[in-house]
Motif scaffolding. Sequence first.
Motif, short mmCIF file in Angstrom:
data_model
loop_
_atom_site.label_atom_id
_atom_site.label_comp_id
_atom_site.label_asym_id
_atom_site.label_seq_id
_atom_site.Cartn_x
_atom_site.Cartn_y
_atom_site.Cartn_z
N GLN A 244 39.34 43.69 41.68
CA GLN A 244 40.67 44.24 41.42
C GLN A 244 41.72 43.14 41.47
N ASN A 245 41.54 42.17 42.33
CA ASN A 245 42.48 41.05 42.44
C ASN A 245 42.49 40.22 41.15
N GLU A 246 41.32 39.97 40.61
CA GLU A 246 41.23 39.20 39.37
C GLU A 246 41.85 39.95 38.19
N ILE A 247 41.64 41.25 38.15
CA ILE A 247 42.23 42.08 37.09
C ILE A 247 43.75 42.04 37.18
N GLN A 248 44.27 42.11 38.39
CA GLN A 248 45.71 42.07 38.59
C GLN A 248 46.29 40.73 38.11
N ILE A 249 45.61 39.64 38.40
CA ILE A 249 46.06 38.31 37.98
C ILE A 249 46.06 38.22 36.45
N VAL A 250 45.01 38.71 35.82
CA VAL A 250 44.93 38.68 34.35
C VAL A 250 46.07 39.51 33.75
#
Length: 61
Positions: A3-9
């Motif tokens: 979820q953290n990576e999705i938020q950054i993208v």
Amino acid sequence: MTQNEIQIVLEIIIIGLGLYLAFIKSYREEKGKNLATKEDISAITKQIEGVKSEIEIQKDI
């Protein structure tokens, strides 16, 4: 993908889109100014040519 990576993208996409839209807005404003200037110059040139023609006619009289 976490979820953290999705938020950054998503944040990167949003920032990129914001920069793109800001560029488009400033580009269109500048093009509008340039077009208005071009039209003004055209009108002034026509007036100058008209005055030149009148002067030439009066010289011939």
